[in-house]
Design a protein around this motif. Structure first.
Motif, short mmCIF file in Angstrom:
data_model
loop_
_atom_site.label_atom_id
_atom_site.label_comp_id
_atom_site.label_asym_id
_atom_site.label_seq_id
_atom_site.Cartn_x
_atom_site.Cartn_y
_atom_site.Cartn_z
N LYS A 147 0.88 -1.26 0.22
CA LYS A 147 -0.06 0.07 0.15
C LYS A 147 0.99 1.21 0.09
N ALA A 148 2.12 1.18 0.42
CA ALA A 148 2.81 2.43 0.28
C ALA A 148 3.44 2.46 -0.92
N LEU B 57 -13.39 0.80 4.46
CA LEU B 57 -13.09 0.61 3.17
C LEU B 57 -12.06 1.58 2.53
N SER B 58 -11.63 2.84 3.11
CA SER B 58 -11.13 3.72 2.53
C SER B 58 -9.61 3.30 2.70
N PHE B 59 -9.33 2.51 3.96
CA PHE B 59 -8.25 1.98 3.97
C PHE B 59 -7.42 1.23 2.86
N ARG B 65 0.44 6.25 6.71
CA ARG B 65 0.18 6.62 8.25
C ARG B 65 -0.69 7.52 8.33
N ALA B 66 0.00 8.85 7.74
CA ALA B 66 -0.92 10.16 8.05
C ALA B 66 -2.25 10.18 7.36
N GLU B 67 -2.38 9.32 6.29
CA GLU B 67 -3.81 9.30 5.64
C GLU B 67 -4.85 8.54 6.62
N THR B 73 -7.25 11.51 2.04
CA THR B 73 -6.20 11.01 0.83
C THR B 73 -5.41 12.09 0.61
N ILE B 74 -4.01 11.63 0.80
CA ILE B 74 -3.03 12.85 0.56
C ILE B 74 -2.32 12.64 -0.92
#
Lengths: 308, 422
Positions: A147-148, B57-59, B65-67, B73-74
């Motif tokens: 994911k990153a 679900l957004s994960f 981490r910050a998101e 979403t960044i």
């Protein structure tokens, strides 16, 4: 008429040709824009495909950059043999940067013989990048791995400390890859960004790309540990209560031998591996990498430190 | 071994922060079973740890981490999905105005915009901004997911209000296709599974609309373009010129012009990966040999007619991403266009585009994330088409000479949908 030519959509072009062409384009663009590129080569399938693409991009001339292997010292012997064979085949100059040298010089602590050296590699890699004045390092990372990684640009900027800052990535529009940096900084370039694990295997099958034998099913003594099958050998010894079993396995990824798990598999041929990967319900890193299990953001944290 | 060729559709999510773009993509991937079991387990574990329910679900796409800490979403996440009929490359883009540069990054290579609109909040200023940027970037097909329908009890009137507002703007912006779908991404209605809660809706689900979209279909352009990236020396002293073909396919025997020099010649041979071809399709990283021996090199362009223009003066539209404003006395800039990079000066700033009214108003400077019309002068000649004719020869970026940061996205020409007020 006003017709729009989307840069990405290519009817008449097989999807592997489209991925391959994009990768060749990135390789040529970085070599044209940067002074001292290297290709990071682990001996895994992604870097094998990357090396194959690099040879294609510049044929009939040779590679216009050397190949850099960051050697943890915890290698599968089949992979080391493959590394030398693959570099020789394309006539590449091979640079080996050893984690053991970083330990001996006191750049990193010695974690002990049987501990993973995966995380230590970042220091060895950044030292080699500084030593050779590298301003662009090609890597085989793919966005579908993690994911990153899914967040990373094709050309990913690293500051003078080798750090990736995910909040300050350069805009990257269209295919205008922009790789210039100031002295001490560098970019990582990922020509396989848009490839999936299945794409890589389909491409290996189509092109007949040579790979280390451990990617195919074979008999091997293994122990079950942390939900993975670890190959028993020089760097992995059974602990108390662990039972050594002979199993038919293959590797889906190749990393530090202390932390890379095998999967049970009967896929002996490329075609069988393609079928297995197409049906897999667990990701390759989830199935095989102990180092990604420490925390929710293991890969992000390692990438910030300068990891591949 | 035969490999199934599948049509590829590249899409970018578009819309304001908190309207549910990432949740929509998460839902799409989870309900099509395109998320690996271990990734789904990790999303469930992260959701529990952060106290946001069983499965946020957004994960699935918000992986930093910050998101996850901030629930926004960044930067763009790329996801790859294969449905029974096509391959999808999904760019899940941020909605926050601060990260407009990342939204533009994700949209610049998209064929289609998947627009999420919170039905209760309606068409927000930020959604308008995104639709305008997507239109500037040439994204002309829209799927509008009118989201959070559960919060208005599936009101048809509320849905139609949003569809009318988005539809009116999309028409002005020149969209070629707009498909609207009432959805609840959170509950999974009409994303992959058809909902029973909107008996008045007979259209496609979001997945069906994606599979049916012809946004990726090819339109003929005005000529073939091959920007030279690299010169390959062939055995026997010959040279071939490598680049990615755009516009139209290039064939052996085609009469071509080498620009900016203006030398007329023809294509003697085409190769791809060492293999001889009669024709190089668009998108192929081919190398070609020319009939006349010339000293062509990186930055030059091989074209068939109708030919692009050779110029050192550009009228262009720019999205400014720099931290300092763009003005006539600003930092030294470089322009990268195809494979040519040249020093550039801003000759005139002709105005700022107001994303609300679509009017161009006088401006002395462009602030971060503003869009404006400029006149540029370059040190070296460029070989350009209007952006609306060719996305490759019509696009450029501006780069800060000191930091090498990319500070603007530029498109040659003027968008037809703005009106200049004087």
């Amino acid at each position: 008429m006003t017709a729009l030519a989307p840069p990405s959509t290519t009817p008449g072009l097989d999807h592997l040709d489209a991925l391959e062409s994009h990768a060749l384009f990135i390789l040529r663009e970085v070599v044209a824009e940067c002074e001292r590129p290297v290709l990071l080569f682990s001996g895994g399938k992604d870097s094998a495909v990357l090396l194959h693409l690099a040879a294609k991009a510049f044929a009939p001339q040779g590679l216009p950059f050397p190949v850099l292997h960051v050697d943890t010292g915890h290698n599968f012997p089949e992979v080391l043999a493959f590394r030398d064979r693959a570099a020789a085949r394309v006539g590449a100059r091979l640079i080996v940067a050893r984690v053991q040298d970083s330990i001996d010089r006191g750049r990193v602590p010695d974690p002990g013989d049987l501990a993973s050296r995966n995380r230590l590699q970042s220091v060895t890699l950044l030292d080699a990048i500084a030593e050779h004045g590298v301003d662009a390092a090609f890597g085989g990372a793919r966005r579908d791995e993690d994911k990153a990684r899914a967040k990373e640009r094709v050309l990913s900027f690293r500051d003078e400390f080798g750090q990736w800052d995910p909040r300050r990535q350069r805009p990257e529009l269209w295919r205008l890859y922009q790789g210039r940096v100031n002295p001490g900084e560098h970019v990582r370039a990922f020509p396989l960004s848009d490839w999936t694990e299945l794409d890589v295997w389909q491409y290996v099958a189509r092109e007949g790309v040579d790979l280390p034998s451990i990617y195919f099913a074979h008999e091997r003594p293994v122990v079950a540990r942390d939900g993975m099958w670890l190959a028993v050998g020089e760097f992995v010894r059974p602990r108390d209560g662990e039972r050594v079993e002979e199993r038919t396995v293959r590797f889906r990824t190749v990393g530090d031998a202390t932390g890379t798990g095998a999967v049970l598999s009967n896929a002996h041929t490329i075609e069988e591996v393609v079928a297995e990967v197409a049906a897999a319900t667990v990701s390759e890193r989830g199935a095989t990498r102990g180092d990604d299990r420490f925390s929710e953001t293991s890969m992000e944290d390692r990438k910030r430190e300068g990891y591949f | 071994m035969p490999v199934a060729t599948k049509d590829v559709l590249r899409l970018a999510t578009v819309g304001s922060v908190d309207d549910g773009k990432s949740t929509l993509i998460g839902r799409l991937l989870v309900d099509t079973r395109l998320v690996a079991d271990d990734h789904l387990d990790a999303v469930a574990a992260a959701s529990e740890r952060r106290g946001v329910g069983d499965l946020d679900l957004s994960f699935v796409t918000d992986g930093l981490r910050a998101e996850r800490e901030q629930g926004i979403t960044i930067d763009v996440a790329y996801r790859y999905a294969t449905t029974p009929t096509r391959k999808l490359v999904i760019a899940d883009c941020p909605g926050h105005v601060q990260y407009t540069r990342n939204m533009a990054t994700g949209s610049s290579t998209a064929d289609l915009a998947l627009v999420a609109v919170d039905v209760a909040a309606g068409l927000k200023e930020q959604t308008r901004r995104h639709l305008v940027i997507a239109a500037l970037l040439g994204v002309r097909a829209l799927i509008v997911a009118v989201n959070k329908m559960d919060t208005v009890e599936w009101s048809r009137a509320a849905y139609e209000r949003v569809v009318d507002d988005v539809g009116a703007l999309a028409r002005v912006l020149g969209a070629t296709s707009v498909v609207a779908v009432p959805v609840s991404a959170l509950h999974g209605d009409n994303v992959v599974e058809r909902s029973t809660r909107a008996p008045w809706y007979a259209g496609p689900t979001v997945l069906e609309a994606l599979e049916a979209s012809d946004a990726g279909a090819w339109e003929r352009s005005c000529g073939s373009r091959l920007p030279i990236q690299w010169v390959l020396r062939q055995g026997g002293g010959g040279r071939s010129y490598a680049g990615l073909v755009s516009g139209e396919a290039l064939r052996v025997g085609d009469a071509v012009t080498l620009l900016p020099a203006g030398i007329e010649t023809s294509i003697r041979a085409i190769r791809y990966g060492g293999r001889a071809l009669d024709e190089a399709a668009v998108g192929l990283a081919a190398d070609v040999e020319l009939d006349h021996e010339t000293d062509a090199g990186r930055g030059d362009l091989i074209a068939t007619s109708p030919l692009p223009r050779v110029t050192r003066e550009l009228e262009a539209t720019v999205c400014w991403f720099g931290d300092d404003p763009l003005d006539l006395r600003g930092r030294r800039l470089r322009l990268k266009h195809t494979s040519r990079t040249t020093p550039v000066r801003v000759r005139a700033l002709e105005g700022r585009i107001d994303v609300g009214s679509l009017e161009v108003t006088d401006a002395d400077a462009l602030a971060t994330n503003e869009i404006g019309l400029v006149r540029l002068a370059t040190a070296e000649p460029l070989v350009v088409d209007d952006y609306r004719e060719d996305r490759v020869t019509g696009s450029f970026v501006l780069v800060d000479e000191a930091t090498h940061a990319t500070v603007a996205a530029g498109m040659v020409g003027r968008p037809p949908f703005v009106t200049v007020r004087r």
